[in-house]
Structure formats: C-alpha cells, structure tokens
Design a protein around this motif. Structure first.
Motif, short mmCIF file in Angstrom:
data_model
loop_
_atom_site.label_atom_id
_atom_site.label_comp_id
_atom_site.label_asym_id
_atom_site.label_seq_id
_atom_site.Cartn_x
_atom_site.Cartn_y
_atom_site.Cartn_z
N ILE A 244 6.38 -4.52 0.53
CA ILE A 244 5.28 -5.07 -0.24
C ILE A 244 4.04 -5.17 0.65
O ILE A 244 4.10 -5.74 1.74
CB ILE A 244 5.62 -6.47 -0.80
N SER A 245 2.93 -4.63 0.20
CA SER A 245 1.70 -4.66 0.99
C SER A 245 1.16 -6.08 1.08
O SER A 245 1.47 -6.93 0.25
CB SER A 245 0.64 -3.74 0.36
N SER A 246 0.35 -6.33 2.07
CA SER A 246 -0.16 -7.67 2.33
C SER A 246 -1.02 -8.20 1.19
O SER A 246 -1.12 -9.41 0.99
CB SER A 246 -0.96 -7.69 3.63
N ASN A 247 -1.66 -7.31 0.44
CA ASN A 247 -2.52 -7.76 -0.67
C ASN A 247 -1.79 -7.71 -2.02
O ASN A 247 -2.41 -7.82 -3.06
CB ASN A 247 -3.79 -6.91 -0.74
N ASN A 248 -0.49 -7.52 -1.97
CA ASN A 248 0.28 -7.43 -3.21
C ASN A 248 1.56 -8.25 -3.12
O ASN A 248 2.62 -7.85 -3.60
CB ASN A 248 0.62 -5.96 -3.52
N LYS A 249 1.48 -9.40 -2.45
CA LYS A 249 2.65 -10.24 -2.21
C LYS A 249 3.16 -10.87 -3.50
O LYS A 249 2.45 -10.97 -4.50
CB LYS A 249 2.30 -11.35 -1.21
N TYR A 250 4.42 -11.30 -3.43
CA TYR A 250 5.01 -12.01 -4.56
C TYR A 250 4.34 -13.37 -4.75
O TYR A 250 3.95 -14.03 -3.79
CB TYR A 250 6.51 -12.24 -4.33
#
Length: 263
Positions: A244-250
């Motif tokens: 998961i990319s840093s700008n698309n976290k859960y």
C-alpha cells in the motif's frame, strides 16, 4: 455466514420464545425497541427502507420479539465507555471503542463462552455487541470487518474461535462483510496477566497479511481490549503493508465487546 449456523437455533429460542431476562431470569425481557432511545437507535430499523413488506416484517418482529434483558438489568450495565487511543505509527493513533466494561456480569459471560464454549451465554454477549454503533460512513460496499485472528494451535486446542463467531454476528448486524486477509503466525503466550509493555513485546511479528484488502476502510474487532495491545499490533501490521502506497493507507477503526474494568 456459516459461523452462525451451529448457534442460530439457540439464539432464536432465547430472543423470540424465552420471555424471561437472560441475566436475572426473573423479570420479563424487554424488546430492543423499548429500551432507552440511545440503545434502540443502534439496531437498524427495517421500516427505514420505506417499503410495505419491510414494515410488515418490522411489525412482526416487534410483536414476537421479547428481547434478551429486562429493563432493570440492561440499565445496570455501563454502556459505551469512553473510547481510548493507542499509537500505531509516528503521528497516527487508533481509537478503540467498546460496548461495555469487562466487569460482572459480562466478564463471567465472556469467560464461560470463550473458555468453555458455553452457548447459553452467547445471547447476552450478542445483546452487548448490538450496542456498538456502526462507524460513520462505513457500509457493505466500502468496508470490511477484520476479526482478531488466532493461531492454528489455539484453534485446535480450543475447538472453536469465539472472536470469529462474535465478528460474524457483528457482520450480520452491521451488514458489513468479514475479511480474512490477516493470519496470526506467533506462538506467543496468553496476554492475560501481562503488563502493557509485555503485551506489546509478546505480539512482535504476530501477524502477517496474505493479500491486500479490496477496500480501504478496515474495522478491527476483538472480544476484550484490556490495554488495546492486540488491536494496536494488528493495526501496525496493516499500516505497514508494503503493498500500500503512503498516500493510500487503510482507514482503521477498532471495536471490542468489552474494555478493561471501571473499578
């Protein structure tokens, strides 16, 4: 919902045919709709869907459902204690909400169900579970519930997984699916009796992800959150998912049946 099948008949008997309170067994139980306004609103109303069929079903439910607790017993329990927070990463916290405290009679009911598979306690625990408000903005298309996983060794030893059973009922109540993309890989000792620091150390590298979740809203669930260490460790594993990319976290929420003790 195969988790529910072995227990559904007993729950129907307890909720719809047994007119006595599940706790005191003296007074007539009270339907959910007759409880305090705060609690009664937490159970989704079928009539909200504004169809004649669902209104008929709602009327049928109100007529034949006797509930699980009497008003006195329901009001004797402290509901929805103040949420608390734990750190999961730098600058990020996890808020944990519980339905009630881990006190009598809930503590005894949880222990009997969890350690002895006492199904007579399950109706009371589900009554407690239904007090939890569904997270705002979460629904079946954009969210999943992540039950606290157990190890294969513990599952074999116990013979069933109490948290997954409770989570399955919460999934049905909220109409939010379960997601089983996290596995517990540790052979740690029980968390009971450990200090907070010992609990965290005990859970190092306890979880692993089998695949990324298809949605970004994850609702973590455990039966008892004493210090929140287990939910904290699970949240850290999800937050550190390398896929998961840093700008698309859960987006993470955490709920428990009971929290600590108010004494």
């Amino acid at each position: 919902m195969h988790h529910l099948a072995p227990y559904q008949a007993g729950l129907w008997l307890a909720e719809y045919l047994n007119i006595r309170c599940q706790l005191c067994a003296v007074y007539r139980s009270t339907p959910q709709s007759k409880l305090s306004p705060t609690q009664s609103l937490l159970r989704p109303s079928l009539s909200d869907q504004h169809s004649s069929f669902t209104k008929i079903i709602e009327q049928f439910h109100q007529r034949f459902s006797s509930g699980l607790l009497c008003t006195s017993c329901h009001n004797s329990i402290t509901w929805l204690p103040k949420p608390f927070e734990v750190d999961i990463t730098a600058g990020r916290t996890l808020t944990i909400r519980a339905a009630t405290y881990y006190d009598y009679p809930i503590r005894q009911a949880i222990r009997a169900f969890k350690h002895h598979e006492d199904m007579t306690k399950l109706p009371l625990l589900l009554h407690v579970l239904r007090q939890l408000p569904r997270p705002h903005g979460c629904h079946h298309d954009n969210s999943v519930i992540v039950a606290m996983p157990t190890t294969d060794e513990r599952l074999i030893k116990r013979g069933f997984d109490p948290v997954s059973i409770l989570a399955a009922h919460l999934s049905k109540h909220w109409d939010i699916p379960l997601w089983k993309g996290v596995k517990r890989i540790d052979n740690t000792v029980s968390q009971q009796g450990l200090t907070r620091a010992e609990r965290l150390s005990n859970l190092d590298n306890a979880f692993t992800l089998s695949a990324p979740a298809a949605v970004k809203r994850l609702i973590l669930f455990d039966d008892v959150a004493t210090t929140g260490a287990s939910l904290q460790a699970l949240a850290r594993t999800l937050s550190n998912d390398p896929s998961i990319s840093s700008n698309n976290k859960y987006h993470l929420w955490a709920y428990a049946l009971a929290h600590g003790s108010q004494s």
